[in-house]
Design a protein around this motif. Structure first.
Motif, PDB file in Angstrom:
ATOM      1  N   MET A  16       0.847  -1.183   0.000  1.00 36.28           N
ATOM      2  CA  MET A  16       0.000   0.000   0.000  1.00 36.28           C
ATOM      3  C   MET A  16       0.888   1.240   0.000  1.00 36.28           C
ATOM      4  O   MET A  16       1.858   1.314   0.746  1.00 36.28           O
ATOM      5  CB  MET A  16      -0.906  -0.016   1.225  1.00 36.28           C
ATOM      6  N   SER A  17       0.561   2.196  -0.833  1.00 38.11           N
ATOM      7  CA  SER A  17       1.362   3.411  -0.897  1.00 38.11           C
ATOM      8  C   SER A  17       1.030   4.337   0.264  1.00 38.11           C
ATOM      9  O   SER A  17      -0.015   4.235   0.893  1.00 38.11           O
ATOM     10  CB  SER A  17       1.155   4.125  -2.235  1.00 38.11           C
ATOM     11  N   LYS A  18       1.930   5.259   0.507  1.00 38.68           N
ATOM     12  CA  LYS A  18       1.824   6.164   1.646  1.00 38.68           C
ATOM     13  C   LYS A  18       1.049   7.433   1.293  1.00 38.68           C
ATOM     14  O   LYS A  18       0.958   7.818   0.134  1.00 38.68           O
ATOM     15  CB  LYS A  18       3.228   6.578   2.099  1.00 38.68           C
ATOM     16  N   VAL A  19       0.558   8.079   2.341  1.00 41.75           N
ATOM     17  CA  VAL A  19       0.022   9.435   2.220  1.00 41.75           C
ATOM     18  C   VAL A  19       1.138  10.366   2.676  1.00 41.75           C
ATOM     19  O   VAL A  19       1.707  10.189   3.756  1.00 41.75           O
ATOM     20  CB  VAL A  19      -1.246   9.633   3.080  1.00 41.75           C
ATOM     21  N   TYR A  20       1.472  11.333   1.851  1.00 40.89           N
ATOM     22  CA  TYR A  20       2.539  12.290   2.136  1.00 40.89           C
ATOM     23  C   TYR A  20       1.915  13.629   2.507  1.00 40.89           C
ATOM     24  O   TYR A  20       0.772  13.920   2.138  1.00 40.89           O
ATOM     25  CB  TYR A  20       3.441  12.454   0.911  1.00 40.89           C
ATOM     26  N   SER A  21       2.671  14.446   3.198  1.00 48.40           N
ATOM     27  CA  SER A  21       2.173  15.773   3.547  1.00 48.40           C
ATOM     28  C   SER A  21       3.325  16.756   3.633  1.00 48.40           C
ATOM     29  O   SER A  21       4.476  16.368   3.829  1.00 48.40           O
ATOM     30  CB  SER A  21       1.404  15.743   4.864  1.00 48.40           C
ATOM     31  N   PHE A  22       2.986  18.007   3.455  1.00 45.58           N
ATOM     32  CA  PHE A  22       3.943  19.095   3.662  1.00 45.58           C
ATOM     33  C   PHE A  22       3.157  20.357   3.995  1.00 45.58           C
ATOM     34  O   PHE A  22       1.948  20.424   3.795  1.00 45.58           O
ATOM     35  CB  PHE A  22       4.856  19.297   2.447  1.00 45.58           C
ATOM     36  N   SER A  23       3.880  21.333   4.503  1.00 44.82           N
ATOM     37  CA  SER A  23       3.268  22.589   4.896  1.00 44.82           C
ATOM     38  C   SER A  23       4.190  23.735   4.503  1.00 44.82           C
ATOM     39  O   SER A  23       5.415  23.587   4.547  1.00 44.82           O
ATOM     40  CB  SER A  23       3.033  22.593   6.408  1.00 44.82           C
ATOM     41  N   THR A  24       3.611  24.845   4.104  1.00 45.23           N
ATOM     42  CA  THR A  24       4.378  26.057   3.849  1.00 45.23           C
ATOM     43  C   THR A  24       3.719  27.203   4.612  1.00 45.23           C
ATOM     44  O   THR A  24       2.499  27.204   4.812  1.00 45.23           O
ATOM     45  CB  THR A  24       4.441  26.412   2.346  1.00 45.23           C
ATOM     46  N   VAL A  25       4.527  28.156   5.029  1.00 48.71           N
ATOM     47  CA  VAL A  25       4.033  29.338   5.737  1.00 48.71           C
ATOM     48  C   VAL A  25       4.684  30.558   5.099  1.00 48.71           C
ATOM     49  O   VAL A  25       5.895  30.571   4.857  1.00 48.71           O
ATOM     50  CB  VAL A  25       4.373  29.282   7.242  1.00 48.71           C
ATOM     51  N   GLN A  26       3.873  31.570   4.829  1.00 49.56           N
ATOM     52  CA  GLN A  26       4.375  32.798   4.230  1.00 49.56           C
ATOM     53  C   GLN A  26       3.642  33.979   4.842  1.00 49.56           C
ATOM     54  O   GLN A  26       2.416  33.946   4.988  1.00 49.56           O
ATOM     55  CB  GLN A  26       4.153  32.770   2.718  1.00 49.56           C
ATOM     56  N   TYR A  61      -1.278  14.300   0.218  1.00 51.47           N
ATOM     57  CA  TYR A  61      -1.457  13.724  -1.110  1.00 51.47           C
ATOM     58  C   TYR A  61      -0.988  12.276  -1.129  1.00 51.47           C
ATOM     59  O   TYR A  61      -0.188  11.850  -0.303  1.00 51.47           O
ATOM     60  CB  TYR A  61      -0.722  14.544  -2.172  1.00 51.47           C
ATOM     61  N   LYS A  62      -1.521  11.550  -2.087  1.00 52.50           N
ATOM     62  CA  LYS A  62      -1.140  10.156  -2.284  1.00 52.50           C
ATOM     63  C   LYS A  62      -0.975   9.946  -3.785  1.00 52.50           C
ATOM     64  O   LYS A  62      -1.839  10.346  -4.573  1.00 52.50           O
ATOM     65  CB  LYS A  62      -2.212   9.233  -1.715  1.00 52.50           C
ATOM     66  N   VAL A  63       0.129   9.329  -4.148  1.00 47.60           N
ATOM     67  CA  VAL A  63       0.433   9.074  -5.553  1.00 47.60           C
ATOM     68  C   VAL A  63      -0.123   7.691  -5.910  1.00 47.60           C
ATOM     69  O   VAL A  63       0.017   6.752  -5.132  1.00 47.60           O
ATOM     70  CB  VAL A  63       1.962   9.132  -5.791  1.00 47.60           C
ATOM     71  N   PRO A  64      -0.750   7.533  -7.085  1.00 45.02           N
ATOM     72  CA  PRO A  64      -1.297   6.221  -7.450  1.00 45.02           C
ATOM     73  C   PRO A  64      -0.206   5.181  -7.738  1.00 45.02           C
ATOM     74  O   PRO A  64       0.979   5.523  -7.795  1.00 45.02           O
ATOM     75  CB  PRO A  64      -2.112   6.521  -8.719  1.00 45.02           C
ATOM     76  N   PHE A  65      -0.612   3.978  -7.930  1.00 42.79           N
ATOM     77  CA  PHE A  65       0.240   2.854  -8.362  1.00 42.79           C
ATOM     78  C   PHE A  65       1.081   2.261  -7.248  1.00 42.79           C
ATOM     79  O   PHE A  65       2.182   1.778  -7.474  1.00 42.79           O
ATOM     80  CB  PHE A  65       1.112   3.221  -9.569  1.00 42.79           C
ATOM     81  N   TRP A  66       0.562   2.273  -6.015  1.00 41.48           N
ATOM     82  CA  TRP A  66       1.160   1.589  -4.866  1.00 41.48           C
ATOM     83  C   TRP A  66       2.651   1.878  -4.738  1.00 41.48           C
ATOM     84  O   TRP A  66       3.038   3.028  -4.688  1.00 41.48           O
ATOM     85  CB  TRP A  66       0.865   0.086  -4.917  1.00 41.48           C
ATOM     86  N   ILE A  67       3.467   0.847  -4.701  1.00 39.85           N
ATOM     87  CA  ILE A  67       4.904   1.023  -4.471  1.00 39.85           C
ATOM     88  C   ILE A  67       5.555   1.828  -5.595  1.00 39.85           C
ATOM     89  O   ILE A  67       6.482   2.601  -5.349  1.00 39.85           O
ATOM     90  CB  ILE A  67       5.621  -0.338  -4.250  1.00 39.85           C
ATOM     91  N   LEU A  68       5.054   1.682  -6.809  1.00 42.48           N
ATOM     92  CA  LEU A  68       5.582   2.491  -7.918  1.00 42.48           C
ATOM     93  C   LEU A  68       5.306   3.973  -7.674  1.00 42.48           C
ATOM     94  O   LEU A  68       6.126   4.834  -8.007  1.00 42.48           O
ATOM     95  CB  LEU A  68       4.992   2.047  -9.254  1.00 42.48           C
ATOM     96  N   ASP A  79       5.106   5.331  -4.668  1.00 44.22           N
ATOM     97  CA  ASP A  79       6.055   5.741  -3.631  1.00 44.22           C
ATOM     98  C   ASP A  79       7.419   6.043  -4.239  1.00 44.22           C
ATOM     99  O   ASP A  79       8.082   7.018  -3.866  1.00 44.22           O
ATOM    100  CB  ASP A  79       6.164   4.662  -2.553  1.00 44.22           C
ATOM    101  N   ILE A  80       7.831   5.208  -5.175  1.00 44.79           N
ATOM    102  CA  ILE A  80       9.111   5.441  -5.866  1.00 44.79           C
ATOM    103  C   ILE A  80       9.031   6.735  -6.675  1.00 44.79           C
ATOM    104  O   ILE A  80       9.950   7.563  -6.639  1.00 44.79           O
ATOM    105  CB  ILE A  80       9.486   4.230  -6.749  1.00 44.79           C
ATOM    106  N   ALA A  81       7.911   6.920  -7.398  1.00 48.88           N
ATOM    107  CA  ALA A  81       7.729   8.150  -8.183  1.00 48.88           C
ATOM    108  C   ALA A  81       7.752   9.378  -7.288  1.00 48.88           C
ATOM    109  O   ALA A  81       8.286  10.429  -7.665  1.00 48.88           O
ATOM    110  CB  ALA A  81       6.429   8.087  -8.969  1.00 48.88           C
ATOM    111  N   ASN A  82       7.190   9.268  -6.078  1.00 50.71           N
ATOM    112  CA  ASN A  82       7.209  10.397  -5.159  1.00 50.71           C
ATOM    113  C   ASN A  82       8.643  10.765  -4.790  1.00 50.71           C
ATOM    114  O   ASN A  82       9.007  11.941  -4.801  1.00 50.71           O
ATOM    115  CB  ASN A  82       6.398  10.100  -3.901  1.00 50.71           C
ATOM    116  N   LEU A 139      10.430  11.982  -8.245  1.00 52.87           N
ATOM    117  CA  LEU A 139       9.903  13.074  -9.050  1.00 52.87           C
ATOM    118  C   LEU A 139       8.868  13.960  -8.348  1.00 52.87           C
ATOM    119  O   LEU A 139       9.014  15.176  -8.300  1.00 52.87           O
ATOM    120  CB  LEU A 139       9.283  12.484 -10.327  1.00 52.87           C
ATOM    121  N   VAL A 140       7.822  13.377  -7.827  1.00 54.23           N
ATOM    122  CA  VAL A 140       6.646  14.131  -7.391  1.00 54.23           C
ATOM    123  C   VAL A 140       6.972  15.100  -6.258  1.00 54.23           C
ATOM    124  O   VAL A 140       6.615  16.281  -6.322  1.00 54.23           O
ATOM    125  CB  VAL A 140       5.493  13.179  -6.992  1.00 54.23           C
ATOM    126  N   LYS A 141       7.644  14.618  -5.230  1.00 55.66           N
ATOM    127  CA  LYS A 141       7.961  15.472  -4.071  1.00 55.66           C
ATOM    128  C   LYS A 141       8.761  16.698  -4.499  1.00 55.66           C
ATOM    129  O   LYS A 141       8.464  17.825  -4.091  1.00 55.66           O
ATOM    130  CB  LYS A 141       8.731  14.657  -3.036  1.00 55.66           C
TER     131      LYS A 141
END
Length: 154
Positions: free
Chosen positions: A1-11, A117-124, A126-129, A132-134
């Motif tokens: 199962m792929s992960k849910v990722y998160s980030f935050s920005t403050v300005q 956010y969550k990237v599709p394609f399970w482990i693939l 996660d690798i893409a995140n 590339l994605v992150k």
């Protein structure tokens, strides 16, 4: 199962809460703070110029190799001049939940973005995140930070 990722920005933006809210709650302004190479275009015909709960906004975006993708978000929550939340209904992510918070502070407005956010394609995905994605999301939000500074000041 792929992960849910998160980030935050403050300005911190040197404008009034009214001015910040007027700009960021208008869907048409999103293109102005998105990198041109993303090919971002609002294509909704009936999205309106003021954000409201239940609003559907449709876009095309070209995040990879200039290939246009369809993206639909729904504004799920709005608290006037405090926050709004957009969630992807159709698009490139399995999950996209983006909170936009605004708070009056000395010298202007503190704007906080929180993205899950969550990237599709399970482990693939996660690798893409990792590969590339992150990094791409970081570039987009770094660009946004600079574009907001150029528009409103430091």
């Amino acid at each position: 199962m792929s992960k849910v990722y998160s980030f935050s920005t403050v300005q911190t933006i040197p404008v009034s809460l009214d001015e910040a809210w007027a700009f960021f709650s208008n869907p048409a302004n999103l293109k102005d703070i998105t990198p041109a190479n993303m090919g971002f275009n609002v294509i909704s015909k009936y999205h309106g110029d003021k954000m409201y709960t239940g609003q559907i906004i449709e876009y095309t975006v070209s995040p990879l190799l200039g290939i246009p993708m369809y993206w639909m978000t729904e504004i799920t929550h709005v608290q006037d001049k405090q926050y709004f939340i957009d969630e992807q209904r159709f698009g490139p992510y399995t999950l996209w939940h983006h909170q936009h918070h605004f708070k009056a502070v000395t010298g202007g407005v503190e704007m906080t973005d929180i993205v899950h956010y969550k990237v599709p394609f399970w482990i693939l995905g996660d690798i893409a995140n990792v590969v590339l994605v992150k990094a791409q999301l970081k570039k987009i939000f770094d660009y946004r930070f600079k574009a907001v500074e150029e528009r409103f000041g430091h």
